[in-house]
Design an enzyme around this catalytic site. Structure first.
Site, mmCIF file in Angstrom:
data_model
loop_
_atom_site.group_PDB
_atom_site.id
_atom_site.type_symbol
_atom_site.label_atom_id
_atom_site.label_comp_id
_atom_site.label_asym_id
_atom_site.label_seq_id
_atom_site.Cartn_x
_atom_site.Cartn_y
_atom_site.Cartn_z
ATOM 1 N N ASP A 152 51.710 -16.957 46.530
ATOM 2 C CA ASP A 152 52.094 -15.772 45.755
ATOM 3 C C ASP A 152 52.744 -14.710 46.641
ATOM 4 O OD1 ASP A 152 52.391 -13.993 43.663
ATOM 5 O OD2 ASP A 152 50.342 -13.254 43.751
ATOM 6 N N TYR A 153 53.601 -15.135 47.558
ATOM 7 C CA TYR A 153 54.406 -14.147 48.296
ATOM 8 C C TYR A 153 55.387 -13.497 47.335
ATOM 9 C CZ TYR A 153 52.920 -15.323 53.057
ATOM 10 O OH TYR A 153 52.196 -15.488 54.216
ATOM 11 N N GLU A 154 55.534 -12.160 47.469
ATOM 12 C CA GLU A 154 56.422 -11.425 46.575
ATOM 13 C C GLU A 154 57.429 -10.562 47.322
ATOM 14 O OE1 GLU A 154 54.149 -9.422 43.561
ATOM 15 O OE2 GLU A 154 52.939 -11.204 43.106
ATOM 16 N N HIS A 155 57.298 -10.484 48.658
ATOM 17 C CA HIS A 155 58.208 -9.681 49.481
ATOM 18 C C HIS A 155 58.552 -10.479 50.731
ATOM 19 C CE1 HIS A 155 57.138 -6.326 46.854
ATOM 20 N NE2 HIS A 155 55.880 -6.690 47.024
#
Length: 303
Positions: A152-155
């Site tokens: 769940d990396y978002e950046h």
């Protein structure tokens, strides 16, 4: 026990061209997944209602490759940042012993750390990140007796190809060595996010069992017809993947239960496209006594 240097070198140098197909976990339409532990609401695994007629996945949130300083990434050396007081290894073992239909996974990274600092994917190199991630994640999985992993990396402070290689090689190692039984990714619709996950899917999609697509990242007031179009679009993006329907109990956007979420799920089920439901998150649902967790599982169990 630290993996041997020889094995690590073999894994991190392998090209995806030579990866052998790995059978994905068998998906059931009665799959329910729940993120838990990210917001410090003192929620325990036993607080959440569990219907024995669904396959239930808790997803501990989050393990993050940062030090205690919220601005210091560690190049793949993951630490536990979920609520360690209430989500302990003994509690994981207890809930799994009490409920045979329960499995427990952990999610990597998430949105923020500390006082709202973004969690960035920032590898020094592919080889170093994969080496560190394999070791640290294996340690956490074994300590907590986990069954799966969610990304769940978002950046990002790298390019999509580097992200795809790091995550793909990590998933390959974890599945090939039977450290985890299932894997998932948690993308959402944004130009700063989707290219990374689509690059990962294109090259390593055969290693990913579920797509926890964050449909609650769409605008508030999403209608049933809009949701169905969004679902179709993401099914095309992640072709062949098991896309899960989702909503948030944190007041975020998307199609809410009040506005027809379960009606849309019924439509997907008739089309043979409902692979399961997940909720963000148990921490937010506590205040409403897990009303929608119960409703979601009752819906999935009724056929």
């Amino acid at each position: 026990m630290e993996p041997s240097n020889l094995l690590i070198l073999l894994i991190i140098q392998v090209s995806s061209t030579f990866l052998l197909p790995i059978n994905a976990a068998t998906a059931k339409s009665a799959l329910f997944r729940e993120y838990i532990g990210a917001e410090g609401q003192n929620v325990t695994l036993s607080d959440v209602p569990i219907n024995p007629d669904v396959e239930f996945h808790f997803i501990l949130s989050f393990a993050i490759d940062y030090t205690d300083s919220p601005t210091s990434p560690t190049d793949g050396d993951f630490n536990v940042y979920w609520d360690m007081d209430n989500l302990t290894p003994s509690q994981v073992n207890s809930i799994k012993a009490k409920h045979p239909n329960v499995k427990v996974a952990m999610s990597l990274a998430g949105d923020t750390i500390g006082d709202g600092h973004h969690v960035f994917f920032k590898p020094t190199s592919i080889n170093s990140w994969v080496r560190n991630a394999i070791y640290s994640i294996t340690e956490i999985v074994r300590k907590y007796n986990l069954n799966g992993i969610d990304i769940d990396y978002e950046h990002f402070k790298s390019d999509p190809d580097t992200f795809a290689e790091c995550m793909g090689r990590l998933l390959y190692y974890l599945k090939q060595n039977e450290i985890v039984a299932f894997t998932s990714i948690a993308p959402y619709e944004h130009d700063s996010v989707q290219p990374y996950y689509l690059a990962l899917w294109q090259k390593y999609g055969h290693l990913i069992d579920y797509v926890n697509f964050q449909f609650y990242a769409y605008p508030k007031g999403t209608t049933i017809s809009q949701f169905m179009r969004y679902f179709e679009k993401q099914s095309s993006n992640y072709r062949g993947g098991k896309i899960l329907a989702s909503f948030g109990t944190d007041g975020s956007g998307g199609l809410s239960p009040q506005n027809g979420f379960f009606t849309a799920c019924g439509m997907l089920r008739k089309q043979g496209k409902l692979h399961g439901i997940f909720i963000w998150s148990a921490d937010d649902s506590k205040k409403d006594n897990f009303r929608y967790e119960k409703q979601s599982q009752d819906f999935l169990a009724s056929k």
